[in-house]
Structure formats: C-alpha cells, structure tokens
Scaffold this active site. Sequence first.
Site, short mmCIF file in Angstrom:
data_model
loop_
_atom_site.label_atom_id
_atom_site.label_comp_id
_atom_site.label_asym_id
_atom_site.label_seq_id
_atom_site.Cartn_x
_atom_site.Cartn_y
_atom_site.Cartn_z
N ALA A 134 0.73 -1.35 -0.05
CA ALA A 134 -0.20 -0.04 0.07
C ALA A 134 0.87 1.11 0.15
O ALA A 134 0.35 2.56 0.46
CB ALA A 134 -0.85 -0.04 1.17
N GLU A 194 -0.68 -10.29 -1.61
CA GLU A 194 0.28 -10.57 -2.98
C GLU A 194 1.56 -11.35 -2.51
O GLU A 194 2.71 -10.74 -2.62
CB GLU A 194 0.68 -9.33 -3.46
CG GLU A 194 -0.56 -8.49 -4.25
CD GLU A 194 -0.09 -7.29 -5.20
OE1 GLU A 194 0.91 -6.90 -4.90
OE2 GLU A 194 -0.61 -7.08 -5.91
N TYR A 245 -2.29 -4.33 -12.79
CA TYR A 245 -2.12 -2.87 -12.97
C TYR A 245 -1.69 -2.68 -14.57
O TYR A 245 -0.57 -2.49 -14.63
CB TYR A 245 -1.09 -2.39 -12.25
CG TYR A 245 -1.69 -2.42 -10.62
CD1 TYR A 245 -2.25 -0.98 -10.31
CD2 TYR A 245 -1.69 -3.31 -9.95
CE1 TYR A 245 -2.69 -1.16 -9.05
CE2 TYR A 245 -2.39 -3.39 -8.48
CZ TYR A 245 -2.86 -2.20 -8.09
OH TYR A 245 -3.35 -1.99 -6.80
N GLU A 279 -7.63 -6.25 -6.80
CA GLU A 279 -6.98 -5.22 -7.00
C GLU A 279 -7.04 -5.09 -8.79
O GLU A 279 -6.21 -5.64 -9.25
CB GLU A 279 -5.67 -4.94 -6.67
CG GLU A 279 -5.33 -4.56 -5.15
CD GLU A 279 -4.11 -4.60 -4.58
OE1 GLU A 279 -3.23 -3.94 -5.29
OE2 GLU A 279 -3.86 -5.00 -3.57
C1 GAL Z 1 -0.14 -3.88 -5.30
C2 GAL Z 1 -0.41 -4.04 -3.59
C3 GAL Z 1 -0.95 -2.68 -3.10
C4 GAL Z 1 -0.41 -1.43 -3.70
C5 GAL Z 1 -0.32 -1.50 -5.04
C6 GAL Z 1 0.24 -0.28 -5.81
O1 GAL Z 1 0.86 -4.66 -5.68
O2 GAL Z 1 -0.89 -5.14 -3.37
O3 GAL Z 1 -0.82 -2.86 -1.79
O4 GAL Z 1 0.94 -1.35 -3.27
O5 GAL Z 1 0.35 -2.79 -5.63
O6 GAL Z 1 -0.34 0.92 -5.41
#
Ligand code: GAL
Length: 976
Positions: A134, A194, A245, A279
């Site tokens: 985070a 993760e 992401y 996420e």
């Molecule tokens: C993910 C993680 C989050 C945050 C995010 C990037 O890998 O689980 O906690 O770090 O990346 O903002």
Amino acid sequence: MFAFQGPFGRLAGYSAAVGLLALSLQAPAASTPPHAHTITYDHYSLSIDGKPTYLWSGSFHYWRLPSPDLWADVLQKMKAAGFNAVEIYFDWGYHSPKRGVYDFAGIRDVDRLLDMARDAGIYVIARPGPYINAETDAGGFPGWLVTTAGKPRSTAPDYTAAYREWMTQIDRILARHQFTDGRGTVLLYQVENELYDDSADSRRYMQDIEDKAHADGITVPLIGNHNDNFFTGVGAVDMPGYDSYPADFDCTRPERWNGVYDFASERKRLTHSPLFFPEFQGGAFDVWGGPGYEACRKLTGPDFERVFYESNIAAGSTMQNFYMTYGGINWGWLSSPGVYTSYDYGAPITANRILTNKYDQQKLIGYMTHAVAPLARTDAVATSVPDNPRLRVNARVNPEDGTRFYILRHADAADTSNDTTHLRVTLGKTGDTTIPLQAGTAIRINGRDSKMLLANYRFGRQDLAYSTSELMTQLRMGDRDVALLYGRHDEDGETVLRYSTEPTTRVIDGNVTAHWDAATHMLRLNYRHDGLARVTIGQGETSLLLLIGDNETAKHFWQLDTSTGPVLVRGPYLARTATGEGEQLALTGDTDKAGDIEVFAGPGIHGFTWNGAPVTAKVTASSSLQGHIDGPQPVSLPSLTAWRISEAAPEIAPTFDDSGWTATDRTTTPNPYWNHELPILDSDDYDFHHGNVWYRGHFTATGKETAILLAANTGVHLGNHGIFTAWLNGHFLGNNPSGAQQFPIDPSWLKTGGDNIVSVLVDNTGHLQEEHSGSFREPRGLIAATFAGAPTGIRWKIQGNVGGENLPDPVRGPFNAGGLYGERMGWQLPGFADERWATTTLPRATDKPGVDWYRTRFHLDIPAGQDVPIALRIHDIAPHHYRAIIFINGWQMGRYISDVGPQTDFELPAGLLNPHGDNTVAIASWSTAQDGGLGEVSLVMQGNYRSALDPKPVAAPDYQQVTKAQKASLKPGATN
Ligand code: GAL
C-alpha cells in the site's frame, strides 16, 4: 515493491484448481441473530442470500483520511456511484505504536468505520494483512517490528507471535461486523497480500493466518490476491484472485497504453470460484519529483476504465475491486520511501473528496452491473466478427435466460482511430440479425472506447431485443418500467423492443423515430444521442418510460433505494440518500451550483424535500417531479498573514545541552540489517521510528582531522529524496541525500584537545515495503562516521520524537511528529504561545542552513451546510533548497520539498480544519543549503458545495495537554 510484472502479474506455475465447494456460511445457531445471511459462490459469481451478485468494489483507506465523519462521506459517495462494496486495508502500524499497545479510538475507530459502511449499505472486503504493502511505511508493519529478527511473512516464531497479537485485536472487531451474523457488512476477508512465494513455509504461514482467523471467529470466505498461488493444498484460500495494473505507474506519459490481457484462461482455471480482481488498476501512485496526480488520472481516465473494466466483464469477471477509488493522504510520516504526501492516486474521488470524470464513468458501468442481474452468470459464446477488422467483439450469454452481452472495442486497445461497424447479434427466435437495422447508421467506436450492448434482455415487463445504446439502469416504479440508456454525444443509436401487439409510442422529448414491424413484433427506435430524449411506450402496467441520454446527461442521474422502491434523481452534483415519508421523499445530497432537480419515483410520491427543505415541484410530461435547488454561497478564504518566526535548530550550536539525549551505545540488536560498525546508530534501535532525528557526536579533536565521512540511510526507493545535513561546531559541513559523503573540515573549526560537536539532522522517508527479505529493517538515520587525517573516535547521542514508542499524543499517533526541536517543544500545536516570536512575511529567503518555524492563525467562516475542500499551497517562484513540514491544528498534513516537488497543494480535511472558527498553521522549514527559507503560503479552495455533510471536529489535545503528557513520558532531565 510489486511482485507482478507485465499487464497483470505473474501467472506461470499454475496447478490445476480443485478448489472448495461453494460455502454456505451461517452463523452458529446459538448466536444467530434474526437477520443472518448467507454468502455462497460458484465459478460464476458470489451469491448473497442466494442471489447471484456482481461485486463492484473500490478501495479506500480510512487511515489516509484522519477525520471519521469524512469516512461516511466517501462511503456515501461510493454507494451513490453504484459501488456495492468497499475494500479496506487495516494498517497494523497505524494502530500499534508499541508492542502490546493497540489503539482503536478516534481516527482509529474501526468499529465506527464498519458501522458507517453498514449504514451506507455497502459491503466490506476486509484486508487486515498482517502485511499490506500500500505504499505505506514498512508496508503496514509497526515500527517496533523493525528491530526484531524473524523473517517477515514467514513462520518465524517472533514474527508469528507479533502478527498473532495484531490479528487477535483486529479480528475481534471484524468478526462482530460480519455479514453472516447479520450485524454488519463484512463480506470477505483477505489473507495476507500478494504473497507470490509458493514455498512450503509460505504455505504454512498462510495456513496459520487462516487458522488464526477462524479461531478468532471469522466465518466469511477467505480471499487472496496472490495471482496463481494458494489455489489448493496447504494455505489455500477460499476465493483466489488476481491483481492487475495494466497501465503501470509511470504517469509521465499518460497517453501510453499497454494492451489488454485476456483473462479468459484464468476464468477457466477458476472452476469453483469467480474470476475476481481484488485489485484492478483504479489509478496510480505518483513519486517524489513525478508529474502529479492529474497525469495519473489521465493515464487511468474514463477511456481506460471503459476499455479495461469492460474487458474484464468480457473475460467473465463478476468481482472487480478498483485500487484506489479514494486514495487519500499520506499525512504525517505514513508514506513508504518514494511516494509523497498526497495519495490521491488519480482515483475517481480526489484526495479532497471531489468527484471526477472517472467517478462518472464508474457510475455508468457500476449501475449497469446491478441493474442487469443476468450479468452475474454468463458464459463466453462465439460470435461473428465485426465487419470492420479494426474492431473486435466478445460475446457472453446467460445460460438460464439467454441475455446476451456484446463487448465491442478496438482490436488494438490503444488504437485512437474513429471506426464504425455493424454487428451480428443472436436474437432468440428471430435468429441472427445484423444491427443496426436503420440504413445509413452504424455502431461507432471513436478512439479508446468500449461499449457493452445488450440483446435478448428482459426486465420488468419489457423485452429488449437489443440496443446499440448502453443501459445505465432500469427500475420498476409503481406501475411502469423506467430504463435509462446512453451513448456518446451525437452518435446514432437504435433500440428495439418486442411486443405482442403494436404499442402506443409517444416521444415526449428529443428526436426519436419509431418503426413497428408487425412481422417480427419489434418496435424500433432510432435517434442520435443528444441531451435527453424521453419516450413512453405502451400504457398501464406494461408501460415503459425510456430515457435516452448522452454520457454527459446520463452522469447526472442518481439511483437511490428506499423501503418503498427505487427512485431516480436527475440534476445535482451528488445525491446521497432517499427516504420515503408517506407521499414525500426526503432526499439529501450536494450541489455545486443552483439548478433543476428532477425526481422519478413511484406514483405514491407527490413531493420531496432536499436536505430537509421542501422543494416546490411540478409534475412533468414524463410523470416526474421537477423543482429547483440552490447552489452554494460564494466563499472567500482569508490570506495568511501575521506570520511569526523562530529559529529552531539549537542542536547545531556547540553549547547546546544534550545531556538528556540517548547515548547510542548499543552493541547488539536482533535486527540482522545492522551490518555496520558498532555501536549501533540505527534510530529504530532507540525506538525512534518516524520523522526526523538529530544526532550529536562528541569528539576530542587532535587537530589533524581533515575531513569527516558521514553515511546515513534516509530511505532510498523510486528515487533518492531523503537528505541529511551536518555541522561541525556550528559550521555547516553540507548535505547529502542518502549514503556516504566526505565533508572537508576547515582546521580553524576544530578545538584541539577540547570537546567538539558534530550535529547531524537526518530525514527518514519511511521504511521500505517488503517482499520477504526483511528490507523494511534497513537502518534509518546515521550508519557510519569516520574522520580522515586522524583515527579520532566519536561518541554519538540521538534524539527523535518525544517519548519514542510512548506517545504523549496518542490521538495524533505515531506518525504525526518527529524529532525536530519545535516538534519536541510542541510548537505545531494549537495553544502554543508564539507571541514572543519575531514577526515576518512570506516568502522569506534565508542564506543559512538550519531549521526555522513559522506560525500563524486564520479564521474560517464557511457557511453552514457547505462543504468547501481547502488546501494549503506553498509557492516558490524558483525552487529553493528547503523542505517544509506543514501542520494544521497540530496535525502533520504535508511534506513539501521545494527542489523536488511535485506537490504544492496540501489537502486539509474538514474536521482537522475548523471551517467555522480559528485554525493554527505551523510550518517547520529545514533549509538544507544556503538558499533556503519558505515560499508564499496561501489557502486555496478546491471546490464549493452546498452539502448534507456536516463533519464534526476531530477532538485532539492542545499544547497544554500534550506538553503535560510529554513531561510525564520524558526521562528525568531530558527537557529538550
Ligand atoms: C499492489 C499492492 C498494493 C499497492 C499496489 C500499488 O501490488 O497489493 O498494496 O501497493 O500494488 O499501488
């Protein structure tokens, strides 16, 4: 920091999923309250009380918004946009300043947070770690864990004892808010974060967390965001998930897109649980020196949301959580190295709680995911390719009712060309049909766009053959159906409904043509999306009010639920709640300007109030109620004047009395990361975990010392923006970011044979995040000091935040203040008497490295019932070498680095800020070179809303109270 690579993370090494059978989770009979609920799941979706449910969720960190009433604001805003869940990390270090000490009061009142989620009608995905990542200090590990030895995120006994302590505390609270018990809305519980290491030890570690959670009374399904890991065997979670992401985190090139990864194969592997994204990218964090959050918002803008989130739907995902939906503020020293104060994240809701175009877009899709129930259970189905090869379409069908979904976009997601096509859709008995039917029209994908079109969709008493517009929502209101369709401004649309006999069709507004085909029993409507068209079809029980808007119009609609059915509100900036009171509706919400409000409700509703005030309303041709509501009154903010200043680095002077400081005389530490000379200098070993620390080194000079090599670790990650500055007998030696630097010594500075002093002020940009290595234990502060020219030894002393782990101000907590002289004296606090300080004006340039404190007060007179997000701005015409720490009413709300940036505007949340009274601002400016000082400081208004929100002040101690507690926590004699 991120164990994933490429567009979604690591997917190799998958082992065939056996998974768990769908759980039916009932609370034990003895303690079952009357409204216990069930949570089950299969490979399609979650089912809540037996109802397949699309989970549309957003991430929010309460610890990044230290004003509890604003939590309710964020949760209401999320609910209003169609999010049915909120995903929350619980930050261990935020609650535990010291081993065995846990704080869940005030801004840490998690019970209250979970009640607010329940009251807002939103489910909670709880993520208590123990590790959370985070972009926060040590990824959520508490400061006191730094000086332990065991491998983090493993079965090491000391680590295990530590995290069990945390879990006992947090699980106790989470357990009593579980949805399964009917007391709250906690729906899912995430195990770790993760963890991409599938070793036997990691598996046992995961299993231990799971066993502990169960022992603590957690009964909701356990989820994971470990991509391909922990599907089966030891440590397996109930519902595994993928984090993704695809845009990465480089906001400097917001136009750059990566391709869309097709998660269809992951969907297939998950045979017992749905394709779940704990996420999926909702924005991006920005780094010191980065381009700022508007660039991140652009990188992950509405076009990104449409294309990627709808691609997830195309792959069959029925559980999407977006990280972040509200990012918030790394107030105090909450950030991990690399990221700055704002954690706005370019998210749909800004750090100052303002709704953006990303919010509007999520609302359009979010409403649809709930309105179209068949979406929760679909299979991929083959479909014909579009007649334009630049485009691609995915189709899905609900196997039970035959509803079809066509998701259309450019084959190359980054393609920005403007294309049209026809589609072949399967229309039940009518067979395959090429749409649109209307000659001269087509379906358009203009640039980075995606459309999700429906066919064979039955809702209420209607039978939609298909529409080339998208459906935002549909609802049954009394004796009629209402459907809201939308499309891009000026693009053609075609909507076809089936009826047994030709219905009467009345176009109330807009340019819509209707065509009845008696052979196929289809009523075809053709139009161009422009403003709002309104058509009524049929009469009585089977009638339909069709609202067809362009995107801009659609986004102004809000759907709210009441005990007597849903209502649609059109117009205001935000509609928060609706309650039916007889023939009246009581609505609450916010406006950014005066304007019309229109309410669509059941026939029993004849009037409404807005934020408690009756609205004069007339009945429209579409049987809605229309009235007018006021906007906010104009507001002006005071200028910040009457500054007072105090020089504030007495530690530099050789005469300064450091007899009360802690000698750095330790020679042993459990922390394996101290691999430097002894004694240990690491500030964490002396219980100073956050903020700046001072060192004073005493030595007897021989006169031969020609230079001093100083090495510090300020926290290097994603750039090197920490710093330390050093003085010898009051003479400035220089500065360095992190690492070693040799500073020449002018022989005239030395007192040969006497006591000489090296003073070093060291920044701590936070502890690193963690994979497995233990790197969060990297020392902070000085790590080495040696002279050139002579082997002279130095005896060091250290000074950090008052009390170390024993906080004199637990309300503001462990991250709020560090070890600057002024912080230790409480100069940041309201109530400190600065009258004896000199007056000054800003901007102010200095030619002397050191620390200066600036204070002033201002009075705010924001009209009651207005929400005015305010930020404090520091403006330098040209960058100077200084870094400022900004306190508002004693709360550390910003760290500004003039020569690094990018943040210049620091959000001041209402509740900490008093909108109806006096406020104190204190700024500590550390001039790290000769050209320091402080720029122009002003208040800026980031928005102005007439609002139902009325945040209460956050109670916090003032100067007198903190200094009293402080005295009690100080060691005898340690007055500075
Ligand atoms: C993910 C993680 C989050 C945050 C995010 C990037 O890998 O689980 O906690 O770090 O990346 O903002």
